[in-house]
Design a protein around this motif. Structure first.
Motif, PDB file in Angstrom:
ATOM      1  N   UNK A  16       0.698  -1.259   0.177  1.00 13.48           N
ATOM      2  CA  UNK A  16      -0.078  -0.047  -0.084  1.00 13.48           C
ATOM      3  C   UNK A  16       0.698   1.354   0.087  1.00 13.48           C
ATOM      4  N   UNK A  17       1.857   1.220   0.676  1.00 11.45           N
ATOM      5  CA  UNK A  17       2.805   2.380   0.889  1.00 11.45           C
ATOM      6  C   UNK A  17       3.926   2.732   0.132  1.00 11.45           C
ATOM      7  N   UNK A  18       4.437   1.606  -0.735  1.00 13.12           N
ATOM      8  CA  UNK A  18       5.885   1.796  -1.272  1.00 13.12           C
ATOM      9  C   UNK A  18       5.759   1.190  -2.871  1.00 13.12           C
ATOM     10  N   UNK A  19       4.914   0.202  -2.834  1.00 12.67           N
ATOM     11  CA  UNK A  19       4.961  -0.603  -4.050  1.00 12.67           C
ATOM     12  C   UNK A  19       3.647  -0.696  -4.468  1.00 12.67           C
ATOM     13  N   UNK A  20       3.295   0.228  -5.731  1.00 10.77           N
ATOM     14  CA  UNK A  20       1.810   0.182  -6.132  1.00 10.77           C
ATOM     15  C   UNK A  20       1.453  -0.730  -7.193  1.00 10.77           C
ATOM     16  N   UNK A  21       0.083  -1.059  -7.100  1.00 10.76           N
ATOM     17  CA  UNK A  21      -0.244  -1.814  -8.416  1.00 10.76           C
ATOM     18  C   UNK A  21      -0.935  -3.331  -8.214  1.00 10.76           C
ATOM     19  N   UNK A  22      -0.548  -3.637  -7.120  1.00 15.18           N
ATOM     20  CA  UNK A  22      -1.037  -5.048  -6.637  1.00 15.18           C
ATOM     21  C   UNK A  22      -2.555  -5.010  -6.856  1.00 15.18           C
ATOM     22  N   UNK A  23      -3.230  -4.291  -6.467  1.00 17.71           N
ATOM     23  CA  UNK A  23      -4.800  -4.299  -6.505  1.00 17.71           C
ATOM     24  C   UNK A  23      -5.259  -4.104  -8.016  1.00 17.71           C
ATOM     25  N   UNK A  24      -4.448  -3.754  -8.716  1.00 13.17           N
ATOM     26  CA  UNK A  24      -4.896  -3.389 -10.131  1.00 13.17           C
ATOM     27  C   UNK A  24      -5.649  -4.447 -11.001  1.00 13.17           C
ATOM     28  N   UNK A  25      -6.688  -4.119 -11.674  1.00  8.16           N
ATOM     29  CA  UNK A  25      -7.122  -4.899 -12.870  1.00  8.16           C
ATOM     30  C   UNK A  25      -6.529  -4.645 -14.226  1.00  8.16           C
ATOM     31  N   UNK A  26      -6.774  -5.323 -15.034  1.00  5.92           N
ATOM     32  CA  UNK A  26      -6.092  -5.099 -16.451  1.00  5.92           C
ATOM     33  C   UNK A  26      -6.522  -3.770 -16.890  1.00  5.92           C
ATOM     34  N   UNK A  27      -5.588  -2.988 -17.103  1.00  2.85           N
ATOM     35  CA  UNK A  27      -5.975  -1.326 -17.423  1.00  2.85           C
ATOM     36  C   UNK A  27      -6.363  -1.249 -18.860  1.00  2.85           C
ATOM     37  N   UNK A  28      -6.415  -2.414 -19.651  1.00  3.98           N
ATOM     38  CA  UNK A  28      -6.729  -2.138 -21.160  1.00  3.98           C
ATOM     39  C   UNK A  28      -5.786  -1.892 -22.138  1.00  3.98           C
ATOM     40  N   UNK A  29      -5.998  -2.318 -23.215  1.00  2.00           N
ATOM     41  CA  UNK A  29      -4.851  -2.097 -24.354  1.00  2.00           C
ATOM     42  C   UNK A  29      -4.508  -0.835 -24.459  1.00  2.00           C
ATOM     43  N   UNK A  30      -5.334   0.204 -24.404  1.00  2.00           N
ATOM     44  CA  UNK A  30      -5.272   1.596 -24.532  1.00  2.00           C
ATOM     45  C   UNK A  30      -4.056   2.049 -23.604  1.00  2.00           C
ATOM     46  N   UNK A  31      -4.057   1.476 -22.582  1.00  2.00           N
ATOM     47  CA  UNK A  31      -2.964   1.805 -21.409  1.00  2.00           C
ATOM     48  C   UNK A  31      -1.806   1.390 -21.506  1.00  2.00           C
ATOM     49  N   UNK A  32      -1.454   0.114 -22.303  1.00  4.93           N
ATOM     50  CA  UNK A  32      -0.222  -0.558 -22.324  1.00  4.93           C
ATOM     51  C   UNK A  32       1.221   0.004 -22.376  1.00  4.93           C
ATOM     52  N   UNK A  33       0.928   1.169 -23.128  1.00  7.16           N
ATOM     53  CA  UNK A  33       1.939   2.114 -23.441  1.00  7.16           C
ATOM     54  C   UNK A  33       2.477   3.140 -22.122  1.00  7.16           C
ATOM     55  N   UNK A  34       1.671   2.864 -21.071  1.00 12.67           N
ATOM     56  CA  UNK A  34       1.962   4.045 -20.053  1.00 12.67           C
ATOM     57  C   UNK A  34       3.221   3.226 -19.131  1.00 12.67           C
ATOM     58  N   UNK A  35       3.335   3.793 -18.001  1.00 11.52           N
ATOM     59  CA  UNK A  35       4.004   3.466 -16.870  1.00 11.52           C
ATOM     60  C   UNK A  35       3.814   2.201 -16.312  1.00 11.52           C
TER      61      UNK A  35
END
Length: 205
Positions: free
Chosen positions: A150-169
């Motif tokens: 929760x505090x240092x490493x982000x993204x564990x609770x994410x779902x698939x952001x979608x193909x249009x966001x595969x080019x982001x960080x």
């Protein structure tokens, strides 16, 4: 006529609210630890803590703390009832909390360097009026335990952001623990692995 403005006239104080929140936070620490996900499905919404006991080297201090008694959660989260965000009355019970824990188990199983059997969970089911406390208690758990994911490493609770966001960080969690379906398709920038490890080391001291 309007009276002169004083922001103090708009501040609400409660002598019992924090006490109730603390009761739930204390209660979750006393609930029996379960595998991830629990061995049986159940209905209800609520909040949960995940604990790590494995051998991923950067998490050694967390695993050591959890060997005897589970005392250092790596993640805190919530699962709200259907319609909760629209303040709709929940009529049919659902297994939203169990599903959320199962989703986390699937993410961990997909990771190349984690084993789901190295995780345990504790959770509290909040029903009826108490379900209004879910977000507040989640925030209180994060403040109390400051879990790494929760505090240092982000993204564990994410779902698939979608193909249009595969080019982001890419999220830090997927950089440390590659294997989820969208991570394999990622063509955007990725955080530096060594810097993530350094952040973990600095955080855990």
């Amino acid at each position: 006529m309007f009276s002169s403005f004083n922001p103090e006239n708009h501040v609400f104080h409660s002598s019992t609210f924090q006490q109730v929140v603390n009761e739930v936070v204390d209660f979750i620490s006393s609930t029996p630890a379960q595998p991830l996900p629990p061995s049986q499905s159940f209905t209800g919404a609520g909040i949960y803590l995940l604990y790590y006991t494995g051998d991923f080297p950067p998490y050694a201090l967390i695993a050591e703390a959890n060997k005897v008694t589970l005392s250092m959660p790596i993640y805190a989260g919530k699962a709200v009832p259907s319609g909760w965000r629209q303040a709709r009355e929940v009529i049919q019970p659902s297994s939203t909390l169990y599903r959320r824990l199962s989703e986390h188990a699937s993410s961990i199983k997909a990771a190349e360097n984690l084993q789901v059997q190295d995780f345990r969970c504790r959770f509290v089911i909040l029903e009826g009026g108490e379900s209004s406390l879910i977000a507040t208690v989640e925030a209180a758990l994060i403040r109390r335990y400051r879990p790494l994911w929760n505090s240092v490493i982000d993204g564990f609770g994410n779902h698939d952001p979608g193909v249009n966001r595969y080019g982001q960080l890419l999220a830090g969690w997927d950089t440390l623990h590659p294997g989820r379906s969208w991570e394999k398709k990622w063509h955007g920038q990725r955080p530096e692995y060594t810097k993530l490890i350094e952040k973990i080391q600095n955080y855990l001291g």
